[in-house]
Design a protein around this motif. Structure first.
Motif, mmCIF file in Angstrom:
data_model
loop_
_atom_site.group_PDB
_atom_site.id
_atom_site.type_symbol
_atom_site.label_atom_id
_atom_site.label_comp_id
_atom_site.label_asym_id
_atom_site.label_seq_id
_atom_site.Cartn_x
_atom_site.Cartn_y
_atom_site.Cartn_z
ATOM 1 N N ASP A 1 0.819 -1.230 0.000
ATOM 2 C CA ASP A 1 0.000 0.000 0.000
ATOM 3 C C ASP A 1 0.849 1.276 0.000
ATOM 4 O O ASP A 1 0.315 2.381 0.126
ATOM 5 C CB ASP A 1 -0.956 0.003 1.208
ATOM 6 C CG ASP A 1 -0.224 0.082 2.548
ATOM 7 O OD1 ASP A 1 1.031 0.086 2.548
ATOM 8 O OD2 ASP A 1 -0.897 0.125 3.588
ATOM 9 N N GLY A 2 2.180 1.107 -0.124
ATOM 10 C CA GLY A 2 3.052 2.276 -0.200
ATOM 11 C C GLY A 2 3.564 2.737 1.161
ATOM 12 O O GLY A 2 4.422 3.617 1.239
ATOM 13 N N SER A 3 3.036 2.142 2.235
ATOM 14 C CA SER A 3 3.553 2.496 3.565
ATOM 15 C C SER A 3 4.889 1.769 3.795
ATOM 16 O O SER A 3 5.240 0.844 3.046
ATOM 17 C CB SER A 3 2.542 2.104 4.646
ATOM 18 O OG SER A 3 2.371 0.700 4.658
ATOM 19 N N TYR A 4 5.600 2.216 4.837
ATOM 20 C CA TYR A 4 6.910 1.606 5.117
ATOM 21 C C TYR A 4 6.933 0.984 6.504
ATOM 22 O O TYR A 4 6.377 1.536 7.456
ATOM 23 C CB TYR A 4 8.023 2.660 5.021
ATOM 24 C CG TYR A 4 8.353 3.011 3.592
ATOM 25 C CD1 TYR A 4 9.315 2.304 2.886
ATOM 26 C CD2 TYR A 4 7.665 4.035 2.942
ATOM 27 C CE1 TYR A 4 9.606 2.616 1.565
ATOM 28 C CE2 TYR A 4 7.948 4.349 1.613
ATOM 29 C CZ TYR A 4 8.921 3.641 0.931
ATOM 30 O OH TYR A 4 9.213 3.934 -0.375
ATOM 31 N N LYS A 5 7.595 -0.172 6.630
ATOM 32 C CA LYS A 5 7.848 -0.797 7.927
ATOM 33 C C LYS A 5 9.301 -0.517 8.273
ATOM 34 O O LYS A 5 10.172 -0.521 7.381
ATOM 35 C CB LYS A 5 7.676 -2.316 7.850
ATOM 36 C CG LYS A 5 6.323 -2.751 7.350
ATOM 37 C CD LYS A 5 5.327 -2.765 8.457
ATOM 38 C CE LYS A 5 3.950 -2.848 7.897
ATOM 39 N NZ LYS A 5 2.897 -3.352 8.559
ATOM 40 N N THR A 6 9.551 -0.305 9.559
ATOM 41 C CA THR A 6 10.934 -0.034 9.966
ATOM 42 C C THR A 6 11.515 -1.237 10.686
ATOM 43 O O THR A 6 10.870 -1.808 11.565
ATOM 44 C CB THR A 6 10.968 1.196 10.896
ATOM 45 O OG1 THR A 6 10.341 2.275 10.203
ATOM 46 C CG2 THR A 6 12.388 1.593 11.261
ATOM 47 N N VAL A 7 12.718 -1.606 10.309
ATOM 48 C CA VAL A 7 13.435 -2.695 10.977
ATOM 49 C C VAL A 7 14.553 -2.055 11.803
ATOM 50 O O VAL A 7 15.197 -1.115 11.342
ATOM 51 C CB VAL A 7 14.012 -3.693 9.946
ATOM 52 C CG1 VAL A 7 14.683 -4.867 10.649
ATOM 53 C CG2 VAL A 7 12.925 -4.186 9.009
ATOM 54 N N LYS A 8 14.784 -2.581 13.000
ATOM 55 C CA LYS A 8 15.645 -1.859 13.955
ATOM 56 C C LYS A 8 17.128 -1.790 13.566
ATOM 57 O O LYS A 8 17.856 -0.925 14.041
ATOM 58 C CB LYS A 8 15.481 -2.442 15.363
ATOM 59 C CG LYS A 8 16.047 -3.842 15.541
ATOM 60 C CD LYS A 8 15.848 -4.347 16.975
ATOM 61 C CE LYS A 8 16.333 -5.780 17.102
ATOM 62 N NZ LYS A 8 16.049 -6.426 18.355
ATOM 63 N N ASN A 9 17.592 -2.689 12.722
ATOM 64 C CA ASN A 9 18.972 -2.596 12.232
ATOM 65 C C ASN A 9 19.083 -3.335 10.900
ATOM 66 O O ASN A 9 18.080 -3.859 10.398
ATOM 67 C CB ASN A 9 19.989 -3.115 13.262
ATOM 68 C CG ASN A 9 19.742 -4.572 13.634
ATOM 69 O OD1 ASN A 9 19.619 -5.433 12.771
ATOM 70 N ND2 ASN A 9 19.657 -4.852 14.945
ATOM 71 N N ALA A 10 20.287 -3.378 10.355
ATOM 72 C CA ALA A 10 20.451 -3.899 8.993
ATOM 73 C C ALA A 10 20.934 -5.345 8.959
ATOM 74 O O ALA A 10 21.444 -5.806 7.931
ATOM 75 C CB ALA A 10 21.416 -2.994 8.228
ATOM 76 N N LEU A 11 20.778 -6.064 10.062
ATOM 77 C CA LEU A 11 21.198 -7.478 10.069
ATOM 78 C C LEU A 11 19.978 -8.391 10.169
ATOM 79 O O LEU A 11 18.981 -8.059 10.820
ATOM 80 C CB LEU A 11 22.159 -7.746 11.225
ATOM 81 C CG LEU A 11 23.504 -7.020 11.105
ATOM 82 C CD1 LEU A 11 24.408 -7.353 12.289
ATOM 83 C CD2 LEU A 11 24.220 -7.398 9.792
ATOM 84 N N ALA A 12 20.099 -9.542 9.515
ATOM 85 C CA ALA A 12 18.981 -10.498 9.472
ATOM 86 C C ALA A 12 19.500 -11.909 9.727
ATOM 87 O O ALA A 12 20.672 -12.199 9.461
ATOM 88 C CB ALA A 12 18.324 -10.445 8.090
ATOM 89 N N THR A 13 18.608 -12.761 10.235
ATOM 90 C CA THR A 13 18.955 -14.190 10.206
ATOM 91 C C THR A 13 18.263 -14.788 8.985
ATOM 92 O O THR A 13 17.104 -14.492 8.699
ATOM 93 C CB THR A 13 18.512 -14.949 11.478
ATOM 94 O OG1 THR A 13 17.098 -14.920 11.589
ATOM 95 C CG2 THR A 13 19.134 -14.352 12.731
ATOM 96 N N HIS A 14 19.014 -15.617 8.269
ATOM 97 C CA HIS A 14 18.474 -16.254 7.067
ATOM 98 C C HIS A 14 17.554 -17.410 7.453
ATOM 99 O O HIS A 14 17.687 -17.974 8.542
ATOM 100 C CB HIS A 14 19.622 -16.844 6.242
ATOM 101 C CG HIS A 14 20.248 -15.866 5.308
ATOM 102 N ND1 HIS A 14 19.525 -14.983 4.552
ATOM 103 C CD2 HIS A 14 21.552 -15.668 4.983
ATOM 104 C CE1 HIS A 14 20.359 -14.269 3.803
ATOM 105 N NE2 HIS A 14 21.590 -14.660 4.052
ATOM 106 N N PRO A 15 16.674 -17.799 6.523
ATOM 107 C CA PRO A 15 15.891 -19.009 6.765
ATOM 108 C C PRO A 15 16.809 -20.227 6.829
ATOM 109 O O PRO A 15 17.624 -20.439 5.929
ATOM 110 C CB PRO A 15 14.981 -19.070 5.530
ATOM 111 C CG PRO A 15 15.624 -18.216 4.503
ATOM 112 C CD PRO A 15 16.410 -17.184 5.219
ATOM 113 N N MET A 16 16.694 -21.003 7.899
ATOM 114 C CA MET A 16 17.551 -22.191 8.085
ATOM 115 C C MET A 16 16.675 -23.336 8.575
ATOM 116 O O MET A 16 16.245 -23.361 9.732
ATOM 117 C CB MET A 16 18.639 -21.886 9.127
ATOM 118 C CG MET A 16 19.596 -20.794 8.743
ATOM 119 S SD MET A 16 20.633 -21.169 7.302
ATOM 120 C CE MET A 16 21.844 -22.268 8.006
ATOM 121 N N GLU A 17 16.426 -24.289 7.677
ATOM 122 C CA GLU A 17 15.540 -25.409 8.015
ATOM 123 C C GLU A 17 16.166 -26.266 9.113
ATOM 124 O O GLU A 17 17.314 -26.700 8.981
ATOM 125 C CB GLU A 17 15.333 -26.247 6.752
ATOM 126 C CG GLU A 17 13.975 -26.871 6.669
ATOM 127 C CD GLU A 17 13.812 -27.677 5.397
ATOM 128 O OE1 GLU A 17 13.350 -28.805 5.495
ATOM 129 O OE2 GLU A 17 14.155 -27.164 4.312
#
Ligand SMILES: Cc1cc2nc3c(=O)[nH]c(=O)nc-3n(C[C@H](O)[C@H](O)[C@H](O)COP(=O)(O)O)c2cc1C
Length: 450
Positions: free
Chosen positions: A50-66
Motif C-alpha cells: 500500500d506504499g507504507s513503510y515498515k521499519t526494521v531496527k537494524n540492517a542485520l537479518a537471520t536467514h531461513p535455516m531449516e
C-alpha cells in the motif's frame, strides 16, 4: 587472476581484517570492505504494497535455516522454539523463518514445519515469543517439489525433467513430472497458508522461489510441455499466480517478499537465469523481468541467493569444508553473490534486498557486510550458518565486539545433518544439543559407508 590454492577450500587463511582486505584488493575482487561498521546498526525501511513503510531496527537479518525439528503435524517443537529464541535474541532486526510447507505432500521430511488451521496457534505463539525481541518476522512459504521426502509422498514431485539431477540420482529417471492440474490448485494453497501466517503475526510473507524447490524449478522448466513450461511467461506462471493469490488475501500493509535465486547456476536448459551459450554463467535478464512483474504487484523485499544446495552448494554457501572441494576460492562465490545483489539493487532501488553468503568470513564478516551496505550492494545483510553457531552474533557485530571463538567455521556439518533430515544446528558451537546428533547420525552414516 585469483590465486586459488586447493588448500583455500579447507583452511581459512586470514588472520586480520587488513590481511583479508589486502588479499581482496591485490587479487582484484569486487568485494566491498569498510572499517566503518556503523551501517550495520542503522534502521532499514521496507515498502509494503500500500506504499507504507515498515521499519526494521537494524540492517542485520537471520536467514531461513531449516531445522528438521518440527512436530509431526508441522508445528514448532521445543527445539524449534529454542532455535527461534536464539535467532530473535541474536540482536538481528529481521528473522526470516525457514521453509514452511503449504501442503503435507511437499515436506522435505516429516519434521519440516507446515502451516494450516491445526498448526495456526503454535505459529502464533512462536511469533509472539520472537516479537518480545522486537524483530521483523518473515514467513517462508514453500513447496519442496523435487526434494519432497516424507511419509505422505511415495516419491519426489518433479516440476520438470532435469538431467543434471537425474544423472546423480538414476532412481528418479522414470518418475513422472507433476501435472498441470496439480499445479493449478497450488495458488489457493499458498493463499490459505499466507493468511494463517499473517494472522499468526508475521510481518511479511515470502513466496519462495529458490534452490530448485518447486517454484524455482518451474522457472527453469525450459523443457516442460504445456502451460507451465517453455516460454518465460509459462515458466513464471505459477510463481506469479501464487504471488497474486497471496497478495489478494493479505492486508495491504503486509510486506510481500521472496527468497529468490538470482541464478540457479545450473547449465541451460536446466537452470533459471543462466547464459544459453556460456556454461555456468549467470544471466540476470529473466531475473529482472520477473522482479519487475512482481514489483508491480507489490514485492517489497527480496532475500537473494544463487545456486542449489543439492547440486552446487559452494555457490550458495561458500565453505571451507563440504561434501566436495569447491572448484573456486570461497571468495569467488561470495563475490558472485555480491555482484548479483549489487546489480539487482541498482535496477530496483525501491525493493529492500538482503545479501547472502557472508558466514564464510567469520569474525571479519562485519567489515564486508558494512562495505556492501555502504556502497548499496544490499539493504540488509543476512546470516545463516553464523546464526546457528553464534547466539549473539548480530549484537556483537553491531557493537564491534565479535568473539572469534563463537563464529561459524563454514565446515558444513549443519548441512550434513540436514541432508539426513535430522535435527539441524551447529555441532561445533552449540555442542550440547547438536554434537550428539551429529555423532549419532552423520558419523554413523560415514562409518557405515566405509
Ligand atoms: C542447514 C541449512 C538449512 C537451510 N535452510 C534453508 C531454508 O529453509 N530456506 C532457505 O531459503 N535457505 C535455507 N538455507 C540457505 C541459507 O538460508 C543461506 O542462504 C546459506 O546458508 C548461505 O548463507 P550463510 O553464508 O550466511 O550461511 C539453509 C542452509 C543450511 C546450511
Amino acid at each position: 587472476m585469483y590465486a586459488f590454492n586447493k588448500k583455500d577450500s579447507y583452511t581459512f587463511s586470514f588472520s586480520s581484517p587488513e590481511q583479508l582486505r589486502y588479499y581482496m584488493e591485490y587479487n582484484g575482487y569486487t568485494i566491498p570492505f569498510s572499517k566503518d561498521i556503523s551501517p550495520l546498526g542503522e534502521k532499514v525501511k521496507i515498502k509494503a504494497p500500500d506504499g507504507s513503510y515498515k521499519t526494521v531496527k537494524n540492517a542485520l537479518a537471520t536467514h531461513p535455516m531449516e531445522g528438521c525439528d518440527a512436530e509431526i503435524d508441522g508445528s514448532p517443537s521445543d527445539l524449534t522454539k529454542r532455535r527461534y529464541a536464539r535467532f530473535s535474541g541474536s540482536g538481528a532486526g529481521l528473522v526470516w523463518a525457514e521453509a514452511i510447507s503449504v501442503v503435507p505432500e511437499a515436506r522435505t521430511s516429516d519434521h519440516q514445519m507446515m502451516i494450516n488451521e491445526s498448526t495456526a496457534d503454535s505459529f502464533k505463539s512462536l511469533v509472539e515469543d520472537m516479537k518480545k525481541n522486537d524483530v521483523f518476522a518473515v514467513a517462508q512459504l514453500t513447496h519442496s517439489g523435487r526434494f519432497a521426502k516424507n511419509s505422505d509422498t511415495p516419491h519426489a514431485l518433479f516440476a520438470t525433467r532435469s538431467l543434471p539431477f537425474e544423472e546423480k540420482r538414476p532412481q528418479d529417471i522414470g518418475v513422472p513430472v507433476i501435472t498441470d492440474d496439480y499445479l493449478d490448485r497450488l495458488p489457493e494453497k499458498y493463499a490459505k497458508a499466507a493468511k494463517i501466517a499473517e494472522d499468526a503475526g508475521f510481518d511479511a510473507i515470502d513466496v519462495k522461489a529458490c534452490h530448485q524447490y518447486l517454484l524455482d524449478e518451474l522457472l527453469s522448466a525450459h523443457t516442460r510441455e504445456g502451460k507451465y513450461g517453455g516460454s518465460f511467461e509459462n515458466r513464471a506462471r505459477l510463481m506469479i499466480d501464487c504471488f497474486d493469490a497471496v497478495r489478494a488475501v493479505l492486508k495491504p500493509d503486509t510486506v510481500l517478499a521472496s527468497r529468490l535465486s538470482l541464478s540457479d547456476m545450473i547449465d541451460y536448459p536446466y537452470g533459471f537465469a543462466v547464459s544459453e551459450t556460456k556454461p555456468t554463467q549467470p544471466d540476470l535478464t529473466e531475473t529482472k523481468k520477473l522482479i519487475e512483474i512482481l514489483q508491480a504487484k507489490g514485492l517489497g523485499l527480496i532475500n537473494m541467493t544463487m545456486g542449489s544446495p543439492y547440486f552446487n552448494p559452494h555457490i550458495n554457501r561458500p565453505y571451507n569444508k563440504g561434501s566436495y572441494d569447491p572448484p573456486e576460492h570461497p571468495l569467488v562465490g561470495l563475490e558472485r553473490m555480491i555482484d548479483g545483489s549489487r546489480e539487482i539493487r541498482k535496477a530496483f532501488p525501491e525493493i529492500a534486498l538482503i545479501g547472502t553468503g557472508y558466514s564464510y568470513l567469520r569474525e571479519f564478516a562485519p567489515y564486508v557486510a558494512a562495505g556492501a551496505l555502504h556502497e548499496d550492494a544490499a539493504t540488509m545483510i543476512g546470516f545463516g550458518r553464523m546464526a546457528f553457531a553464534y547466539d549473539t552474533f548480530a549484537k556483537d557485530m553491531i557493537e564491534g565486539n565479535v568473539n572469534p571463538s563463537k563464529v561459524c567455521i563454514a565446515c558444513s556439518k549443519c548441512a550434513e545433518i540436514k541432508r539426513l533430515s535430522q535435527h539441524t544446528g551447529c555441532p561445533i558451537r552449540d555442542q550440547e544439543i547438536y554434537l550428539p546428533i551429529y555423532r549419532e547420525h552423520c558419523m554413523k552414516a560415514r562409518n557405515t559407508a566405509k
